[in-house]
Design a protein around this motif. Sequence first.
Motif, PDB file in Angstrom:
ATOM      1  N   GLY A   1       0.947  -0.650  -0.261  1.00  0.00           N
ATOM      2  CA  GLY A   1       0.017   0.231  -0.526  1.00  0.00           C
ATOM      3  C   GLY A   1       0.954   1.213   0.369  1.00  0.00           C
ATOM      4  O   GLY A   1       0.395   2.432   0.149  1.00  0.00           O
ATOM      5  N   ILE A   2       1.941   1.314  -0.196  1.00  0.00           N
ATOM      6  CA  ILE A   2       3.238   2.463  -0.094  1.00  0.00           C
ATOM      7  C   ILE A   2       3.222   2.629  -2.039  1.00  0.00           C
ATOM      8  O   ILE A   2       3.621   1.868  -2.427  1.00  0.00           O
ATOM      9  N   PHE A   3       2.418   3.712  -2.505  1.00  0.00           N
ATOM     10  CA  PHE A   3       2.942   4.425  -3.303  1.00  0.00           C
ATOM     11  C   PHE A   3       2.914   6.036  -3.663  1.00  0.00           C
ATOM     12  O   PHE A   3       3.499   6.709  -3.324  1.00  0.00           O
ATOM     13  N   GLU A   4       4.277   5.667  -5.049  1.00  0.00           N
ATOM     14  CA  GLU A   4       5.384   6.940  -5.483  1.00  0.00           C
ATOM     15  C   GLU A   4       4.177   8.319  -5.624  1.00  0.00           C
ATOM     16  O   GLU A   4       2.919   7.909  -6.410  1.00  0.00           O
ATOM     17  N   SER A   5       4.115   9.212  -5.427  1.00  0.00           N
ATOM     18  CA  SER A   5       3.439  10.373  -5.805  1.00  0.00           C
ATOM     19  C   SER A   5       3.263  10.350  -7.135  1.00  0.00           C
ATOM     20  O   SER A   5       4.461  10.320  -8.125  1.00  0.00           O
ATOM     21  N   GLY A   6       2.402  10.625  -7.871  1.00  0.00           N
ATOM     22  CA  GLY A   6       1.760  11.037  -8.758  1.00  0.00           C
ATOM     23  C   GLY A   6       1.165   9.955  -9.335  1.00  0.00           C
ATOM     24  O   GLY A   6       0.407   8.778 -10.106  1.00  0.00           O
ATOM     25  N   TRP A   7       0.867   8.386  -8.428  1.00  0.00           N
ATOM     26  CA  TRP A   7       0.570   7.635  -9.671  1.00  0.00           C
ATOM     27  C   TRP A   7      -1.044   7.118  -8.334  1.00  0.00           C
ATOM     28  O   TRP A   7      -0.574   6.620  -7.133  1.00  0.00           O
ATOM     29  N   GLN A   8      -1.957   6.855  -8.756  1.00  0.00           N
ATOM     30  CA  GLN A   8      -3.615   6.866  -7.706  1.00  0.00           C
ATOM     31  C   GLN A   8      -3.888   5.951  -8.382  1.00  0.00           C
ATOM     32  O   GLN A   8      -3.520   5.431  -9.650  1.00  0.00           O
ATOM     33  N   SER A   9      -4.922   5.682  -7.975  1.00  0.00           N
ATOM     34  CA  SER A   9      -5.896   4.585  -8.186  1.00  0.00           C
ATOM     35  C   SER A   9      -6.600   5.195  -9.637  1.00  0.00           C
ATOM     36  O   SER A   9      -6.987   6.541  -9.675  1.00  0.00           O
ATOM     37  N   LEU A  10      -7.280   3.771  -9.742  1.00  0.00           N
ATOM     38  CA  LEU A  10      -8.031   4.354 -11.603  1.00  0.00           C
ATOM     39  C   LEU A  10      -9.236   4.872 -11.251  1.00  0.00           C
ATOM     40  O   LEU A  10     -10.072   5.772 -11.623  1.00  0.00           O
ATOM     41  N   GLU A  11      -9.651   4.802 -10.050  1.00  0.00           N
ATOM     42  CA  GLU A  11     -11.417   5.201  -9.963  1.00  0.00           C
ATOM     43  C   GLU A  11     -10.539   6.589  -9.270  1.00  0.00           C
ATOM     44  O   GLU A  11     -11.688   7.840  -9.757  1.00  0.00           O
TER      45      GLU A  11
ATOM     46  N   THR B   1      -2.815  -5.419  -7.478  1.00  0.00           N
ATOM     47  CA  THR B   1      -2.835  -4.318  -7.957  1.00  0.00           C
ATOM     48  C   THR B   1      -2.516  -3.372  -8.496  1.00  0.00           C
ATOM     49  O   THR B   1      -1.672  -3.681  -9.371  1.00  0.00           O
ATOM     50  N   ARG B   2      -3.128  -2.410  -8.645  1.00  0.00           N
ATOM     51  CA  ARG B   2      -2.983  -1.492  -9.956  1.00  0.00           C
ATOM     52  C   ARG B   2      -3.151  -0.283  -9.593  1.00  0.00           C
ATOM     53  O   ARG B   2      -3.531   0.319  -9.010  1.00  0.00           O
ATOM     54  N   ARG B   3      -2.631   0.721 -10.423  1.00  0.00           N
ATOM     55  CA  ARG B   3      -2.367   2.243 -10.245  1.00  0.00           C
ATOM     56  C   ARG B   3      -2.062   2.674 -11.146  1.00  0.00           C
ATOM     57  O   ARG B   3      -1.679   2.045 -12.179  1.00  0.00           O
ATOM     58  N   ALA B   4      -2.675   4.591 -11.593  1.00  0.00           N
ATOM     59  CA  ALA B   4      -2.100   4.835 -12.982  1.00  0.00           C
ATOM     60  C   ALA B   4      -1.906   5.724 -11.992  1.00  0.00           C
ATOM     61  O   ALA B   4      -1.223   7.109 -11.895  1.00  0.00           O
ATOM     62  N   LYS B   5      -1.321   6.586 -14.054  1.00  0.00           N
ATOM     63  CA  LYS B   5      -0.585   7.590 -14.207  1.00  0.00           C
ATOM     64  C   LYS B   5      -0.848   8.865 -15.143  1.00  0.00           C
ATOM     65  O   LYS B   5      -0.899   8.044 -16.123  1.00  0.00           O
ATOM     66  N   LEU B   6      -1.209   9.900 -14.882  1.00  0.00           N
ATOM     67  CA  LEU B   6      -0.855  11.025 -16.254  1.00  0.00           C
ATOM     68  C   LEU B   6       0.391  11.601 -16.679  1.00  0.00           C
ATOM     69  O   LEU B   6       1.267  11.700 -15.874  1.00  0.00           O
ATOM     70  N   LEU B   7       0.378  11.021 -17.709  1.00  0.00           N
ATOM     71  CA  LEU B   7       1.693  11.788 -18.627  1.00  0.00           C
ATOM     72  C   LEU B   7       1.694  12.646 -19.909  1.00  0.00           C
ATOM     73  O   LEU B   7       1.053  12.489 -20.743  1.00  0.00           O
ATOM     74  N   ASP B   8       2.429  13.908 -19.598  1.00  0.00           N
ATOM     75  CA  ASP B   8       1.746  14.937 -20.506  1.00  0.00           C
ATOM     76  C   ASP B   8       2.262  14.650 -21.453  1.00  0.00           C
ATOM     77  O   ASP B   8       3.888  15.116 -21.383  1.00  0.00           O
TER      78      ASP B   8
END
Length: 321
Positions: A176-186, A218-225
């Motif tokens: 349950g430890i996630f780096e900054s910028g990685w969020q849940s899909l919800e 476990t799933r996490r997502a990040k926006l890439l600009d």
Amino acid sequence: MTHAIYQQDNFAVPLPITQAARRIAQNFASQQPTPEKAAQVKLNTLAVLVVQEYLEMMDIPTNLTASDSWNSLMRLFADVADLALPSLGSLECRPVKSLAHTCFVPPETWEERIGYVVVQIDDSLREAKLLGFVPSVFTEDLPLTQLQPPEALIEHVEKLKQAKATVVNLRQWFAGIFESGWQSLEALGNSQTPTLAFSFRSAEVFEPQTPDHSQPVTRRAKLLDLGIQVADKPLMLIVEISPLSEEKTSIRLQLHPTGNEIYLPEGVQLTVLDESGSVFLADQARSADNYIQLQLRGDTGETFSIRVALNDISITEQFTI
């Protein structure tokens, strides 16, 4: 064309070619079997040494002996002009002669370089100009009008250093430890449009990669600009992991559009690079792909990178398992 040359002269960096550099280049050239190959090796070597001098002036460390261009067999059998930057990868240093309008870039260098620098070498082999830089290449004949100023190379290297310092630890995700910028899909789905939320719900119905259905996913997502390349709309990188054993992890990657976009921009690439920077897996969006996907497995302690690229813009994320 006159205007383009004027612009390049405005930001080109003049550098002398030292006697020591000419001696090394001549030595490498004398080992080649034909005059044509000798001329190629001589110019390649001078370009590499000019870029090394420039980077040293900018306090950026290099490693000549780790470069393919400093390997006698590689020089003999390939058109190599790379310069290794410790822990970052290799720059390709391509020479051109005076009055050239394009620069030849061998296709074998298109995938395993962190950037491309073009060096103009005069006929006397005593003066050079650092004409400019591009982060990626997809054509053998690179128009010099597409070069960014040499200062952009320094900025690019600094961004690579920062990205290298931020390594995503996937094993910590299980705790349950996630780096900054990685969020849940919800969370990211709710912050976007209904189109994006629907796309994510579809992504949640993946088939499991292991017959043990009790294993957590476990799933996490990040926006890439990628900026203007995709009309200022970010892309979404989804990373899904599940344990296969104590030492092995299953990893699934997906790239999605966001906003009101239904399809990914045609040609956008999703690439997995191994620890050495070599391409391990790759996929590219076609004209009507609403997502692209890659799957891999890795052992604990392994490192890899994910690169998302469109034309000459790319973003790279670093991971450890």
